[in-house]
Each structure stands twice: as structure tokens, then as C-alpha cells.
Design an enzyme around this catalytic site. Sequence first.
Site, PDB file in Angstrom:
ATOM      1  N   LYS A 127      -2.887   8.321   2.961  1.00 40.20           N
ATOM      2  CA  LYS A 127      -4.245   8.060   4.086  1.00 40.20           C
ATOM      3  C   LYS A 127      -4.144   8.620   5.226  1.00 40.20           C
ATOM      4  O   LYS A 127      -4.885   8.990   5.788  1.00 40.20           O
ATOM      5  CB  LYS A 127      -4.670   6.579   3.970  1.00 40.20           C
ATOM      6  CG  LYS A 127      -5.122   6.126   2.483  1.00 40.20           C
ATOM      7  CD  LYS A 127      -6.486   6.739   2.093  1.00 40.20           C
ATOM      8  CE  LYS A 127      -7.333   5.931   0.788  1.00 40.20           C
ATOM      9  NZ  LYS A 127      -8.043   6.858   0.186  1.00 40.20           N
ATOM     10  N   TYR A 144       1.046  -1.239   0.115  1.00 46.96           N
ATOM     11  CA  TYR A 144       0.086   0.088  -0.007  1.00 46.96           C
ATOM     12  C   TYR A 144       0.940   1.359  -0.194  1.00 46.96           C
ATOM     13  O   TYR A 144       0.429   2.431  -0.412  1.00 46.96           O
ATOM     14  CB  TYR A 144      -1.043  -0.020   1.200  1.00 46.96           C
ATOM     15  CG  TYR A 144      -2.359   0.618   0.872  1.00 46.96           C
ATOM     16  CD1 TYR A 144      -3.267   0.601  -0.290  1.00 46.96           C
ATOM     17  CD2 TYR A 144      -2.448   1.894   1.705  1.00 46.96           C
ATOM     18  CE1 TYR A 144      -4.278   1.276  -0.265  1.00 46.96           C
ATOM     19  CE2 TYR A 144      -3.591   2.598   1.670  1.00 46.96           C
ATOM     20  CZ  TYR A 144      -4.358   2.351   0.632  1.00 46.96           C
ATOM     21  OH  TYR A 144      -5.480   3.007   0.485  1.00 46.96           O
TER      22      TYR A 144
END
Length: 258
Positions: free
Chosen positions: A164, A157
Site C-alpha cells: 500500500k 498487515y
Amino acid sequence: KAIDLSNRTYVVMGVANKRSIAWAIAQALAGAGANLVFTYAGERLEKNVRSLAETLEGEHLVLPCDIANDEEIDKTFNEIKKKAGVIHGLAHCIAFANKEELEGEYLNVTRDGYLLAQNISAYSLTAVAKAARPLMSEGGSIITMTYLGGEKVVRNYNVMGVAKAALDASVKYLANDLGKDGIRVNAISAGPIRTLAAKGIGGFNNVLKEIEERAPLRKTTTQEEVGDAALFLASDLARGITGEILHVDSGYNILSLA
Ligand code: NAD
């Protein structure tokens, strides 16, 4: 209807196709009687978004908005003000990072790749919150989409996880700024869902399998589950909730590795 959003208008940003989380949120809001304004990025998506919007009851506006462009954001929100007047909420369902930076080691990220992910996936929430504020004169609810990879290290990720984390922090700072105007700001942290954006993440199928085997609810998250949670956050039922990261992930985030 358990939740009635009739006579309210919500802006839904980030529908690309029928698998998009934004589309599930739009369906949930429209199901409760809301008027919608869809924004899309780039002419290529316009037809898709228009034909999806036409399947919903009522009249819904469809406008372009490339979140990377401040002038376009201003233009879009001026247009919304002219055509829709007051808005009661906004769903920001937008993220982007270079595919080659969503695998392998995080530290290989380039400066440009890092800034791109931050720009599109994190700063954009602040930019649209600023543009939406004057239109939200009756208060309302801003919702964004986040992921566990911003709280913990999730394989592949990488730069999107760092974006995020910035997005999650932005939710809290924006919630504090906008609370005095009766505007709530929350994020939904969704479990992995097979969408266009998810396609870019390395090893995605293995992640889905792991969730089915280990998540407390033993199933992967659906777009509809996220749509329903967004409907709750958009409604007055959530009037006491702001600055919150609500996990809609079959409970996966509570587990440790062991
Ligand atoms: P999606 O590909 O359907 O949606 C992503 C959207 O971002 C697309 O509509 C795309 O056009 C838009 N976008 C990209 N660059 C843009 C720009 N410059 N201006 C305006 N829009 C732009 O995928 P999705 O999975 O529905 O993603 C929506 C959100 O949900 C993203 O923030 C994503 O990180 C988040 N999320 C997804 C998952 C998942 O597993 N799918 C899990 C948690 C969070």
C-alpha cells in the site's frame, strides 16, 4: 441529482461479491447515471459479477481482466474501447497477498510473497492507468483503494502495508504524469470493512472493535461511505483534487496510541 454522471463511462475493477468495496462504488456511480464496465479476475467470479451488474439500471459491460497479465489488460482495454469508446474514470479495487504472510512478523515474508503483493496490489494500478490513458481523451478520474497500514505499522498487515505504501506513492507519480491530460488520480484510504479480502488478515475482529471504541465517529466504515466518497472523486466536484489520499475511516487515522 446532486451529482450527474449520465453519458459518462467508468470502469470498475475488483467486484468479487456484494460485500466488495468495488460493488459499493459501482452502485454509487450507477445511481448518478453512469454507464459501467465491470472487470473481474477469473471465470469463477463471472457469474457473480454478471448477476450483480444486472440488478443495476441500464446496460453495463462485464469483461475478464486478470491484472497479473499484461496481454489480458491490453485485450480488455481494447475491448472497452471498441464497445464503450471514451471512458471518464476507473476504480481500481484490487489487492492480494498470501494469507500466511498477513500475520506474525513482517520480516518472515518471502521474496515471492513480497513480489506477489507488489505485483497485484501496487504495480497493477500503474498498468491499468497506462492502458486507460488513451481511452480517457476527455480527462477523468482514476481512483484506487488503500489502507492506513501503508502509512503506519498496523499489526498483521505486514507485506500488504508495504504494497500500500508503494500504491500511495504510485498515486502521486501517476497524478503528476496524467494531470496534463486532465486525468486526476486519487486514493481512498478506507477504514477496515468485512470483505473477502479482509478475511485473510489476522485479528480483523479486534481491529473493528478498536475502531468502534476509539475512532472519532465511534463506528466502523461502511462500503456505502466509501462508495459516496468515490462518487465525489469521480465527479467534477473534485476537479481540483489529484494525488490525494482521502481517508474515509471515521477519523481513525488522526489518533495517536495514547
Ligand atoms: P474484495 O475481496 O471484495 O476485493 C478484492 C478484489 O481483488 C477481488 O474482486 C479479487 O477478485 C480482486 N483480485 C485479486 N487478484 C486479482 C487479479 N490478479 N486480477 C484482478 N483482480 C484481482 O475485498 P475489498 O475489501 O473490497 O478490496 C478492495 C480493495 O480495497 C483492495 O485494494 C483492498 O486492499 C482495499 N481496502 C480494503 C479494506 C477493507 O477493510 N476491506 C480497507 C482499505 C482498503
